[in-house]
Design a protein around this motif. Structure first.
Motif, PDB file in Angstrom:
ATOM      1  N   GLY A  77      11.508   9.332  -9.760  1.00  0.00           N
ATOM      2  CA  GLY A  77      11.259  10.125 -10.945  1.00  0.00           C
ATOM      3  C   GLY A  77      10.350  11.329 -10.810  1.00  0.00           C
ATOM      4  N   HIS A  78      10.025  11.760  -9.605  1.00  0.00           N
ATOM      5  CA  HIS A  78       9.113  12.900  -9.447  1.00  0.00           C
ATOM      6  C   HIS A  78       9.730  13.988  -8.559  1.00  0.00           C
ATOM      7  CE1 HIS A  78       6.127  10.638 -11.565  1.00  0.00           C
ATOM      8  NE2 HIS A  78       6.159   9.660 -10.673  1.00  0.00           N
TER       9      HIS A  78
ATOM     10  N   HIS B  27       0.856  -1.180   0.000  1.00  0.00           N
ATOM     11  CA  HIS B  27       0.000   0.000   0.000  1.00  0.00           C
ATOM     12  C   HIS B  27       0.896   1.235   0.000  1.00  0.00           C
ATOM     13  CE1 HIS B  27      -2.887   3.025   1.391  1.00  0.00           C
ATOM     14  NE2 HIS B  27      -3.836   2.197   0.981  1.00  0.00           N
ATOM     15  N   PRO B  28       0.479   2.328  -0.647  1.00  0.00           N
ATOM     16  CA  PRO B  28       1.327   3.539  -0.675  1.00  0.00           C
ATOM     17  C   PRO B  28       1.738   4.055   0.698  1.00  0.00           C
ATOM     18  CG  PRO B  28      -0.399   3.722  -2.319  1.00  0.00           C
ATOM     19  CD  PRO B  28      -0.690   2.464  -1.536  1.00  0.00           C
TER      20      PRO B  28
ATOM     21  N   ALA C 143       1.961  -1.234 -18.811  1.00  0.00           N
ATOM     22  CA  ALA C 143       1.552  -0.197 -17.862  1.00  0.00           C
ATOM     23  C   ALA C 143       1.847   1.200 -18.384  1.00  0.00           C
ATOM     24  CB  ALA C 143       2.267  -0.405 -16.528  1.00  0.00           C
ATOM     25  N   ARG C 144       2.393   1.290 -19.600  1.00  0.00           N
ATOM     26  CA  ARG C 144       2.751   2.580 -20.213  1.00  0.00           C
ATOM     27  C   ARG C 144       3.670   3.398 -19.321  1.00  0.00           C
ATOM     28  NH1 ARG C 144      -2.764   1.970 -21.531  1.00  0.00           N
ATOM     29  NH2 ARG C 144      -3.159   1.769 -23.774  1.00  0.00           N
ATOM     30  N   GLY C 145       4.583   2.726 -18.668  1.00  0.00           N
ATOM     31  CA  GLY C 145       5.597   3.414 -17.892  1.00  0.00           C
ATOM     32  C   GLY C 145       5.194   3.787 -16.480  1.00  0.00           C
ATOM     33  N   ALA C 146       4.000   3.391 -16.038  1.00  0.00           N
ATOM     34  CA  ALA C 146       3.573   3.675 -14.661  1.00  0.00           C
ATOM     35  C   ALA C 146       4.068   2.544 -13.763  1.00  0.00           C
ATOM     36  CB  ALA C 146       2.055   3.792 -14.583  1.00  0.00           C
ATOM     37  N   PRO C 147       5.062   2.798 -12.909  1.00  0.00           N
ATOM     38  CA  PRO C 147       5.698   1.700 -12.166  1.00  0.00           C
ATOM     39  C   PRO C 147       4.760   0.969 -11.212  1.00  0.00           C
ATOM     40  CG  PRO C 147       6.470   3.828 -11.373  1.00  0.00           C
ATOM     41  CD  PRO C 147       5.685   4.101 -12.610  1.00  0.00           C
TER      42      PRO C 147
ATOM     43  N   LEU D 133      -4.057  18.894  -6.134  1.00  0.00           N
ATOM     44  CA  LEU D 133      -4.585  17.892  -7.046  1.00  0.00           C
ATOM     45  C   LEU D 133      -3.406  17.195  -7.716  1.00  0.00           C
ATOM     46  CD1 LEU D 133      -7.279  16.791  -8.150  1.00  0.00           C
ATOM     47  CD2 LEU D 133      -7.061  18.420 -10.043  1.00  0.00           C
ATOM     48  N   LEU D 134      -3.257  15.920  -7.426  1.00  0.00           N
ATOM     49  CA  LEU D 134      -2.118  15.137  -7.914  1.00  0.00           C
ATOM     50  C   LEU D 134      -2.590  14.342  -9.128  1.00  0.00           C
ATOM     51  CD1 LEU D 134      -1.017  13.817  -4.403  1.00  0.00           C
ATOM     52  CD2 LEU D 134      -0.525  16.042  -5.452  1.00  0.00           C
ATOM     53  N   THR D 135      -2.153  14.741 -10.312  1.00  0.00           N
ATOM     54  CA  THR D 135      -2.696  14.178 -11.548  1.00  0.00           C
ATOM     55  C   THR D 135      -1.655  13.367 -12.311  1.00  0.00           C
ATOM     56  OG1 THR D 135      -2.123  16.118 -12.907  1.00  0.00           O
ATOM     57  CG2 THR D 135      -4.232  16.158 -11.741  1.00  0.00           C
ATOM     58  N   GLY D 136      -2.138  12.410 -13.081  1.00  0.00           N
ATOM     59  CA  GLY D 136      -1.258  11.577 -13.891  1.00  0.00           C
ATOM     60  C   GLY D 136      -1.838  10.186 -14.019  1.00  0.00           C
ATOM     61  N   PRO D 137      -1.207   9.329 -14.804  1.00  0.00           N
ATOM     62  CA  PRO D 137      -1.747   7.977 -15.015  1.00  0.00           C
ATOM     63  C   PRO D 137      -1.749   7.159 -13.729  1.00  0.00           C
ATOM     64  CG  PRO D 137       0.458   8.172 -15.937  1.00  0.00           C
ATOM     65  CD  PRO D 137       0.036   9.553 -15.558  1.00  0.00           C
ATOM     66  N   GLU D 138      -2.681   6.229 -13.664  1.00  0.00           N
ATOM     67  CA  GLU D 138      -2.770   5.360 -12.488  1.00  0.00           C
ATOM     68  C   GLU D 138      -1.487   4.553 -12.340  1.00  0.00           C
ATOM     69  OE1 GLU D 138      -5.875   2.106 -10.523  1.00  0.00           O
ATOM     70  OE2 GLU D 138      -6.247   2.960 -12.507  1.00  0.00           O
ATOM     71  N   GLY D 139      -0.954   4.530 -11.113  1.00  0.00           N
ATOM     72  CA  GLY D 139       0.268   3.782 -10.863  1.00  0.00           C
ATOM     73  C   GLY D 139       1.538   4.582 -11.063  1.00  0.00           C
ATOM     74  N   ALA D 140       1.413   5.892 -11.338  1.00  0.00           N
ATOM     75  CA  ALA D 140       2.607   6.714 -11.572  1.00  0.00           C
ATOM     76  C   ALA D 140       3.310   7.113 -10.283  1.00  0.00           C
ATOM     77  CB  ALA D 140       2.242   7.966 -12.375  1.00  0.00           C
ATOM     78  N   GLY D 141       2.624   7.023  -9.139  1.00  0.00           N
ATOM     79  CA  GLY D 141       3.248   7.382  -7.867  1.00  0.00           C
ATOM     80  C   GLY D 141       2.522   8.477  -7.114  1.00  0.00           C
ATOM     81  N   LYS D 142       1.319   8.832  -7.537  1.00  0.00           N
ATOM     82  CA  LYS D 142       0.607   9.948  -6.919  1.00  0.00           C
ATOM     83  C   LYS D 142       0.242   9.660  -5.462  1.00  0.00           C
ATOM     84  CE  LYS D 142      -2.684   9.854 -10.005  1.00  0.00           C
ATOM     85  NZ  LYS D 142      -2.191   8.645 -10.731  1.00  0.00           N
TER      86      LYS D 142
END
Length: 331
Positions: A15-16, A6-7, A211-215, A37-46
């Protein structure tokens, strides 16, 4: 295969740095916005970022070993956050009290934010709330969240994870400061997977690509054994217009039980991805062929939602989709 943590249990973020620097600079200057507001693809680290920021706002000292917003996992604040026991942290998420995911975040959960922020911090410099994710709010919950944003608390900070900000109410977006979290280069995401699983270099790169690069998404796919479903999708499509019924029935067996819907969704996701790639390659061929493939792709996108919402038979849905794929292959 390693279980996806879990996060709140993750203490490093890859990378952020730019987002962390922006947040830390605002905090250090005492000009911290009340809503992020933390935006970006799912799994990117938000969500991982949200918990890192929360620990610092709750008083955990900086630990450079874990990056700009890093904190010592052994610090009391970190341990309280991991145990979901910090009095100045509230998390609003789809997981219910029983640990099972709900379809949406209900309005009653969001209404608790107003009471939470109305109180002074019990033991920390701030009161912090994390919404993970804002995409899961139903209409009433989104309106309730807006009321909280319209009356910003003096010592409160709201961190909202959002995968698709365009779907949020414009009035919510306008009251938040946005931080963008892009996907990583595939090589970096693959390296992330290799450090945390026993995946080979080739498999890790496949997962990163899926995953298009979303770790985080790549790691979740690894745990879900997505490569097996991707191989199955490739095999089914390679046989078209023939159908390997034995393989299809074997896959249908994996649609039963507690993980049945997840396996079903994953297979359809992989089929849709591969059909999209095939359709792109067929541009320039007959319009009739493209129309058939586009219709099949739409079916692959639609059926998982209908199966879950209407409790339809997953095996029947699979053979319906495969029937359309066979027609597209013959066109």
């Amino acid at each position: 295969m390693a279980e996806v943590p879990h996060p709140r249990e993750v203490f490093d973020l890859l990378g952020h740095e730019a987002s962390e620097e922006a947040f830390e600079a605002a905090r250090a200057r005492g000009r911290l916005h009340h809503a992020w507001l933390l935006t970006g693809p799912e799994g990117a680290g938000k969500a991982t970022f949200a918990y890192r920021a929360a620990r610092r706002l709750l008083g955990a000292p900086a630990d450079p070993e874990f990056g700009i917003l890093g904190a010592d996992p052994a610090h009391p604040v970190s341990r309280q956050v991991m145990a979901r026991a910090h009095p100045d942290l509230m998390v609003v998420e789809r997981l219910g009290e029983d640990g099972k995911p709900r379809k949406v975040i209900p309005v009653d959960d969001v209404r608790k934010l107003a009471e939470f922020f109305s109180k002074s911090p019990a033991s920390a410099p701030h009161r912090v709330a994390i919404v993970d994710a804002a995409d899961d709010l139903n209409v009433n919950a989104a309106n309730a969240l807006l009321k909280t944003l319209e009356e910003p608390p003096p010592k409160g900070v709201l961190l909202m994870v959002c995968h698709a900000p365009g779907r949020l109410l414009p009035t919510i977006r306008s009251r938040c400061r946005r931080l963008a979290f892009a996907a990583l280069p595939l090589e970096d995401a693959a390296a992330f997977v290799r450090r945390r699983t026993d995946s080979t270099a080739e498999d890790a790169l496949r997962l990163a690509s899926m995953a298009r690069g979303a770790p985080g998404r790549a790691l979740a796919l690894a745990e879900a054994k997505a490569l097996a479903m991707d191989d199955a999708a490739r095999g089914l499509l390679a046989d078209l217009p023939s159908l390997d019924e034995a393989m299809a029935l074997s896959l249908a067996d994996r649609f039963r039980g507690g993980e049945g819907q997840a396996n079903f969704n994953l297979l359809f996701e992989r089929l849709a991805e591969r059909v999209h790639a095939m359709t792109t390659e067929r541009v320039g061929q007959g319009a009739g062929s493209l129309d058939r493939w586009a219709q099949a792709w739409e079916t692959l996108q639609r059926l998982p939602r209908e199966v879950e919402a209407l409790n339809l038979d997953r095996t029947d849905a699979l053979f319906t989709a495969l029937g359309e794929l066979r027609q597209a292959a013959r066109a």
